[in-house]
Design an enzyme around this catalytic site. Structure first.
Site, PDB file in Angstrom:
ATOM      1  N   LYS A  53       0.824   4.743   6.987  1.00 55.77           N
ATOM      2  CA  LYS A  53       0.194   4.976   6.052  1.00 55.77           C
ATOM      3  C   LYS A  53       0.930   6.282   5.729  1.00 55.77           C
ATOM      4  O   LYS A  53       1.839   7.066   7.293  1.00 55.77           O
ATOM      5  CB  LYS A  53      -1.267   5.581   5.979  1.00 55.77           C
ATOM      6  CG  LYS A  53      -1.919   4.412   5.886  1.00 55.77           C
ATOM      7  CD  LYS A  53      -1.938   3.398   4.427  1.00 55.77           C
ATOM      8  CE  LYS A  53      -2.981   2.739   4.759  1.00 55.77           C
ATOM      9  NZ  LYS A  53      -2.769   1.676   3.544  1.00 55.77           N
ATOM     10  N   SER A  67       1.425  -0.897   0.104  1.00 52.84           N
ATOM     11  CA  SER A  67      -0.102   0.310  -0.041  1.00 52.84           C
ATOM     12  C   SER A  67       0.495   1.221   0.002  1.00 52.84           C
ATOM     13  O   SER A  67       0.110   2.250  -0.369  1.00 52.84           O
ATOM     14  CB  SER A  67      -0.842   0.345   1.167  1.00 52.84           C
ATOM     15  OG  SER A  67      -0.628   0.356   3.058  1.00 52.84           O
TER      16      SER A  67
END
Length: 193
Positions: free
Chosen positions: A93, A50
């Protein structure tokens, strides 16, 4: 001529003291390492793509835990945090927006407070809403979205393959566990973040 009585003699008490000293030194070092691990640094393995191409699948990195006790995460920081879906996993993230800022996704472009963002780390990948995948916790997210105070909006750099705030909504600052600082393994990927 040498006198044999001048030779040092090791008795049992000296050897026992040296062993005790070594054990105490080892235990102190182990305690210091444990305290550093709990309060200062986190070591993480990245099992997903990701954050490609900033962080590769299988990279291992170090996050520092101290700075966010004195300041809040800022846009651009790469952070680790507890999965809001309650899986018990730690996610990683990039912080995109903070409390009070407005996030909008239009035609694959990310806007913060009405300004289109220049995001070289996404390498041209579009930023679309994830309405079809919305988490049962957040439900579908409508845009423009204003990040609540005490929260951050996070997104993976690999926008086409990341379940992030577009999926689970804003993340509480309290759930942030570290500021990712350094990839230390594999050797070919070593660098600061």
């Amino acid at each position: 001529m040498t006198d044999e009585s001048d030779e040092p003699i090791e008795d049992e008490d000296d050897r026992g003291g040296a062993l005790r000293s070594w054990i105490v030194t080892f235990l102190v070092a182990l305690g210091v390492f444990a305290l550093l691990r709990v309060f200062v640094i986190g070591v993480y393995y990245v099992p997903s793509g990701s954050m490609l191409d900033t962080i590769q699948l299988g990279d291992q990195l170090i996050g520092e835990k101290v700075s966010y006790h004195f300041s809040d995460p800022k846009p651009g920081d790469v952070v680790t945090f507890d999965d809001p879906d309650g899986s018990g996993q730690t996610l990683i993230k990039r912080v995109i927006a903070t409390g009070g800022q407005t996030v909008d996704l239009r035609e694959g472009v990310l806007y913060i407070d009405g300004v289109a963002q220049d995001e070289p780390y996404v390498e041209g990948r579009p930023s679309y809403p994830l309405d079809q995948y919305a988490s049962f916790l957040s439900g579908p997210i409508s845009y423009p979205y204003t990040v609540p105070d005490g929260c951050i909006w996070v997104m993976g750099d690999n926008r086409v393959n990341s379940l992030d705030s577009r999926y689970f909504g804003a993340v509480s600052i309290d759930s942030v566990s570290s500021h990712a600082r350094f990839i230390y393994w594999p050797f070919t990927d070593i660098r600061g973040l």
